[in-house]
Design a protein around this motif. Structure first.
Motif, PDB file in Angstrom:
ATOM      1  N   VAL A  83       0.841  -1.208   0.000  1.00  0.00           N
ATOM      2  CA  VAL A  83       0.000   0.000   0.000  1.00  0.00           C
ATOM      3  C   VAL A  83       0.872   1.252   0.000  1.00  0.00           C
ATOM      4  CG1 VAL A  83      -1.697   1.354   1.289  1.00  0.00           C
ATOM      5  CG2 VAL A  83      -1.967  -1.121   1.103  1.00  0.00           C
ATOM      6  N   LEU A  84       1.818   1.325   0.915  1.00  0.00           N
ATOM      7  CA  LEU A  84       2.677   2.508   0.978  1.00  0.00           C
ATOM      8  C   LEU A  84       3.654   2.549  -0.194  1.00  0.00           C
ATOM      9  CD1 LEU A  84       3.418   2.890   4.793  1.00  0.00           C
ATOM     10  CD2 LEU A  84       1.564   3.835   3.411  1.00  0.00           C
ATOM     11  N   GLY A  85       4.044   1.368  -0.709  1.00  0.00           N
ATOM     12  CA  GLY A  85       4.910   1.340  -1.887  1.00  0.00           C
ATOM     13  C   GLY A  85       4.241   1.961  -3.090  1.00  0.00           C
ATOM     14  N   VAL A  86       2.942   1.676  -3.277  1.00  0.00           N
ATOM     15  CA  VAL A  86       2.184   2.268  -4.388  1.00  0.00           C
ATOM     16  C   VAL A  86       2.027   3.776  -4.181  1.00  0.00           C
ATOM     17  CG1 VAL A  86      -0.094   2.370  -5.471  1.00  0.00           C
ATOM     18  CG2 VAL A  86       0.949   0.150  -4.977  1.00  0.00           C
ATOM     19  N   LEU A  87       1.678   4.173  -2.974  1.00  0.00           N
ATOM     20  CA  LEU A  87       1.392   5.580  -2.708  1.00  0.00           C
ATOM     21  C   LEU A  87       2.635   6.464  -2.816  1.00  0.00           C
ATOM     22  CD1 LEU A  87      -1.118   5.303   0.259  1.00  0.00           C
ATOM     23  CD2 LEU A  87      -1.583   6.284  -1.972  1.00  0.00           C
ATOM     24  N   TRP A  88       3.751   5.961  -2.331  1.00  0.00           N
ATOM     25  CA  TRP A  88       4.977   6.762  -2.372  1.00  0.00           C
ATOM     26  C   TRP A  88       5.763   6.551  -3.652  1.00  0.00           C
ATOM     27  CZ3 TRP A  88       5.137  10.690   0.670  1.00  0.00           C
ATOM     28  CH2 TRP A  88       4.515  10.648   1.923  1.00  0.00           C
ATOM     29  N   GLY A  89       5.197   5.779  -4.602  1.00  0.00           N
ATOM     30  CA  GLY A  89       5.817   5.595  -5.900  1.00  0.00           C
ATOM     31  C   GLY A  89       7.059   4.732  -5.889  1.00  0.00           C
ATOM     32  N   GLN A  90       7.237   3.926  -4.824  1.00  0.00           N
ATOM     33  CA  GLN A  90       8.414   3.075  -4.727  1.00  0.00           C
ATOM     34  C   GLN A  90       8.282   1.811  -5.584  1.00  0.00           C
ATOM     35  OE1 GLN A  90      11.184   4.081  -3.010  1.00  0.00           O
ATOM     36  NE2 GLN A  90       9.989   5.976  -2.824  1.00  0.00           N
ATOM     37  N   CYS A  91       7.087   1.220  -5.577  1.00  0.00           N
ATOM     38  CA  CYS A  91       6.900  -0.022  -6.323  1.00  0.00           C
ATOM     39  C   CYS A  91       5.416  -0.257  -6.567  1.00  0.00           C
ATOM     40  CB  CYS A  91       7.495  -1.197  -5.550  1.00  0.00           C
ATOM     41  SG  CYS A  91       7.371  -2.765  -6.428  1.00  0.00           S
ATOM     42  N   GLN A  92       5.062  -0.460  -7.834  1.00  0.00           N
ATOM     43  CA  GLN A  92       3.688  -0.768  -8.186  1.00  0.00           C
ATOM     44  C   GLN A  92       3.543  -2.175  -8.748  1.00  0.00           C
ATOM     45  OE1 GLN A  92       2.562   2.779 -10.631  1.00  0.00           O
ATOM     46  NE2 GLN A  92       0.845   2.870  -9.206  1.00  0.00           N
ATOM     47  N   LYS A  93       4.632  -2.935  -8.704  1.00  0.00           N
ATOM     48  CA  LYS A  93       4.592  -4.306  -9.215  1.00  0.00           C
ATOM     49  C   LYS A  93       4.805  -5.295  -8.082  1.00  0.00           C
ATOM     50  CE  LYS A  93       5.998  -3.394 -13.988  1.00  0.00           C
ATOM     51  NZ  LYS A  93       6.944  -3.744 -15.071  1.00  0.00           N
ATOM     52  N   ILE A  94       4.209  -6.470  -8.240  1.00  0.00           N
ATOM     53  CA  ILE A  94       4.340  -7.523  -7.248  1.00  0.00           C
ATOM     54  C   ILE A  94       4.384  -8.859  -7.976  1.00  0.00           C
ATOM     55  CG2 ILE A  94       1.826  -7.690  -6.903  1.00  0.00           C
ATOM     56  CD1 ILE A  94       2.405  -8.341  -3.948  1.00  0.00           C
ATOM     57  N   SER A  95       5.256  -9.745  -7.524  1.00  0.00           N
ATOM     58  CA  SER A  95       5.358 -11.064  -8.145  1.00  0.00           C
ATOM     59  C   SER A  95       4.161 -11.924  -7.774  1.00  0.00           C
ATOM     60  CB  SER A  95       6.658 -11.752  -7.705  1.00  0.00           C
ATOM     61  OG  SER A  95       6.591 -12.084  -6.323  1.00  0.00           O
ATOM     62  N   LEU A  96       3.918 -12.955  -8.551  1.00  0.00           N
ATOM     63  CA  LEU A  96       2.786 -13.843  -8.280  1.00  0.00           C
ATOM     64  C   LEU A  96       2.919 -14.499  -6.916  1.00  0.00           C
ATOM     65  CD1 LEU A  96       0.206 -15.296  -9.133  1.00  0.00           C
ATOM     66  CD2 LEU A  96       1.618 -16.995 -10.290  1.00  0.00           C
ATOM     67  N   ASP A  97       4.119 -14.997  -6.589  1.00  0.00           N
ATOM     68  CA  ASP A  97       4.313 -15.666  -5.295  1.00  0.00           C
ATOM     69  C   ASP A  97       4.045 -14.715  -4.133  1.00  0.00           C
ATOM     70  OD1 ASP A  97       4.913 -18.094  -6.424  1.00  0.00           O
ATOM     71  OD2 ASP A  97       7.080 -17.820  -6.345  1.00  0.00           O
ATOM     72  N   SER A  98       4.553 -13.489  -4.243  1.00  0.00           N
ATOM     73  CA  SER A  98       4.325 -12.505  -3.178  1.00  0.00           C
ATOM     74  C   SER A  98       2.848 -12.143  -3.073  1.00  0.00           C
ATOM     75  CB  SER A  98       5.146 -11.239  -3.441  1.00  0.00           C
ATOM     76  OG  SER A  98       6.528 -11.529  -3.419  1.00  0.00           O
ATOM     77  N   CYS A  99       2.193 -12.040  -4.221  1.00  0.00           N
ATOM     78  CA  CYS A  99       0.769 -11.703  -4.258  1.00  0.00           C
ATOM     79  C   CYS A  99      -0.067 -12.801  -3.599  1.00  0.00           C
ATOM     80  CB  CYS A  99       0.337 -11.492  -5.695  1.00  0.00           C
ATOM     81  SG  CYS A  99      -1.274 -10.710  -5.895  1.00  0.00           S
ATOM     82  N   ILE A 100       0.258 -14.049  -3.922  1.00  0.00           N
ATOM     83  CA  ILE A 100      -0.466 -15.173  -3.338  1.00  0.00           C
ATOM     84  C   ILE A 100      -0.246 -15.238  -1.838  1.00  0.00           C
ATOM     85  CG2 ILE A 100      -0.539 -17.701  -3.238  1.00  0.00           C
ATOM     86  CD1 ILE A 100      -0.037 -17.678  -6.273  1.00  0.00           C
ATOM     87  N   ALA A 101       1.001 -15.010  -1.396  1.00  0.00           N
ATOM     88  CA  ALA A 101       1.299 -15.023   0.033  1.00  0.00           C
ATOM     89  C   ALA A 101       0.517 -13.928   0.764  1.00  0.00           C
ATOM     90  CB  ALA A 101       2.799 -14.845   0.265  1.00  0.00           C
ATOM     91  N   GLN A 102       0.453 -12.748   0.151  1.00  0.00           N
ATOM     92  CA  GLN A 102      -0.286 -11.648   0.767  1.00  0.00           C
ATOM     93  C   GLN A 102      -1.772 -11.964   0.853  1.00  0.00           C
ATOM     94  OE1 GLN A 102      -0.711  -7.767  -1.313  1.00  0.00           O
ATOM     95  NE2 GLN A 102       0.187  -6.877   0.530  1.00  0.00           N
ATOM     96  N   ALA A 103      -2.342 -12.505  -0.215  1.00  0.00           N
ATOM     97  CA  ALA A 103      -3.755 -12.882  -0.203  1.00  0.00           C
ATOM     98  C   ALA A 103      -4.021 -13.941   0.863  1.00  0.00           C
ATOM     99  CB  ALA A 103      -4.178 -13.391  -1.581  1.00  0.00           C
ATOM    100  N   TYR A 104      -3.094 -14.876   1.006  1.00  0.00           N
ATOM    101  CA  TYR A 104      -3.233 -15.945   2.003  1.00  0.00           C
ATOM    102  C   TYR A 104      -3.334 -15.370   3.408  1.00  0.00           C
ATOM    103  CZ  TYR A 104      -1.964 -20.090   4.749  1.00  0.00           C
ATOM    104  OH  TYR A 104      -1.948 -21.106   5.667  1.00  0.00           O
ATOM    105  N   PHE A 105      -2.457 -14.429   3.731  1.00  0.00           N
ATOM    106  CA  PHE A 105      -2.463 -13.852   5.068  1.00  0.00           C
ATOM    107  C   PHE A 105      -3.673 -12.941   5.284  1.00  0.00           C
ATOM    108  CE2 PHE A 105       2.070 -15.049   5.048  1.00  0.00           C
ATOM    109  CZ  PHE A 105       2.126 -15.671   6.288  1.00  0.00           C
ATOM    110  N   ILE A 106      -4.037 -12.168   4.270  1.00  0.00           N
ATOM    111  CA  ILE A 106      -5.191 -11.276   4.426  1.00  0.00           C
ATOM    112  C   ILE A 106      -6.455 -12.077   4.702  1.00  0.00           C
ATOM    113  CG2 ILE A 106      -6.731  -9.680   3.207  1.00  0.00           C
ATOM    114  CD1 ILE A 106      -4.266  -8.544   1.810  1.00  0.00           C
ATOM    115  N   HIS A 107      -6.725 -13.091   3.878  1.00  0.00           N
ATOM    116  CA  HIS A 107      -7.950 -13.875   4.048  1.00  0.00           C
ATOM    117  C   HIS A 107      -7.876 -14.773   5.280  1.00  0.00           C
ATOM    118  CE1 HIS A 107      -9.732 -12.502   0.330  1.00  0.00           C
ATOM    119  NE2 HIS A 107      -8.637 -12.810  -0.332  1.00  0.00           N
ATOM    120  N   GLY A 108      -6.705 -15.345   5.534  1.00  0.00           N
ATOM    121  CA  GLY A 108      -6.552 -16.192   6.716  1.00  0.00           C
ATOM    122  C   GLY A 108      -6.748 -15.415   8.003  1.00  0.00           C
TER     123      GLY A 108
END
Length: 314
Positions: A83-108
């Motif tokens: 969230v802060l990476g997107v807002l501060w323009g540091q990074c707007q890309k995310i790998s599939l593995d990182s994305c899946i891990a993040q979704a896992y923790f958010i929903h879990g």
């Protein structure tokens, strides 16, 4: 089309859309969300510190509060970098593995918070409806068992749908509609057969969030029926006051969950900004409000906070 494409997922990356329509206000949105994240981290860390240091709070019901606070911290830490990476323009890309891990923790962690709220309603039910058995039923060992069940339930039940995301074929463009990854957002981008994931996710929501909310509602119906049998108006009020914090926490958690679910299921015609706002309310609102609720409504916590900041009178 085959659902498994092991050669594809290694190279898949996604772009986080962020806050579409608010690009000109990004510096102000970044400052606002950075402040909210800071308040969330400080607030929940303070509650955990007080629960550890204040011996009068070393009771089973406060162990559940510690578990709730830890869940809120986990949710924030899992979304804060992107969230802060997107807002501060540091990074707007995310790998599939990182994305899946993040979704896992958010929903879990969302399912875990629902389970903790159910356990807290059980605690209030025993305390009010069967107070003579409270000390024998609600013990440190019983809370450990409940915590283990809640933790195991959330992360094991979430795994089957989440792990399949790693083997899907994703259509271009790889653009996610939030500044963090959600299961339903990734499903929207895949060209593979998502029937299992769709039905499993629906069944998971019904068997956890919906079932938990029904059981919580049933427990409070029984609590209110018991309170109404108390002759003294003062005792009725005192009994209900012990439930106030928990009731507010339930509302703070379930309203954003219901709102986000409705937007994803039935709000396809809505603008991306609405989806973005509901997603961030779902992530930020409960962890922001819970420390405030318990800090104000729990006398021991309130007094300890006052002592920490030299605000205690007399």
């Amino acid at each position: 089309m085959s659902t498994l494409h092991p050669s594809n997922f290694r190279t898949s990356t996604f772009r986080l859309l962020g806050f579409l329509g608010l690009e000109l206000a990004y510096p102000w949105v970044a400052l606002l969300l950075s402040a909210i994240y800071t308040i969330v981290l400080l607030g929940n860390s303070t509650i955990l510190y007080i629960l550890r240091m204040e011996w009068s709070l070393h009771e089973p019901m406060y162990y559940l509060l510690a578990l709730l606070t830890t869940t809120d911290l986990g949710t924030e830490l899992s979304t804060l970098p992107t969230v802060l990476g997107v807002l501060w323009g540091q990074c707007q890309k995310i790998s599939l593995d990182s994305c899946i891990a993040q979704a896992y923790f958010i929903h879990g962690l969302s399912i875990m918070e629902s389970g903790v709220l159910l356990a807290m309603s059980w605690d209030r039910f025993i305390a009010i409806c069967n107070p003579l058995c409270y000390t024998s039923l609600v013990t440190g060992s019983s809370i450990i068992k409940i915590g283990t069940i809640v933790l195991t339930r959330c992360f094991l039940l979430t795994l089957p749908a989440i792990i399949r995301l790693r083997f899907f074929f994703y259509c271009c463009p790889h653009v996610l509609s939030h500044s963090f990854c959600l299961h339903q957002d990734l499903l929207r981008l895949t060209c593979s057969d998502i029937q299992f994931n769709s039905f499993y996710a629906l069944g998971l929501v019904i068997s956890t969030l919906v079932l938990d909310s029904v059981l919580i509602l049933a427990s409070y119906i029984l609590i209110f029926c018991t309170v109404l049998t108390v002759a003294s108006c003062g005792k009725r009020l005192k009994s209900l006051q012990t439930c106030t914090s928990h009731i507010l926490t339930i509302l703070v958690f379930y309203f954003p969950v219901i709102g986000l679910t409705m937007v994803h299921r039935f709000g396809k015609h809505l603008t991306p900004l609405v989806h973005m706002l509901m997603g961030n309310v779902y992530i930020l609102f409960p962890p922001l409000m819970n420390p405030i609720i318990y800090g104000i409504k729990t006398q021991q916590i309130c007094k300890r906070i006052q002592r920490m900041f030299y605000l205690e009178r007399g």
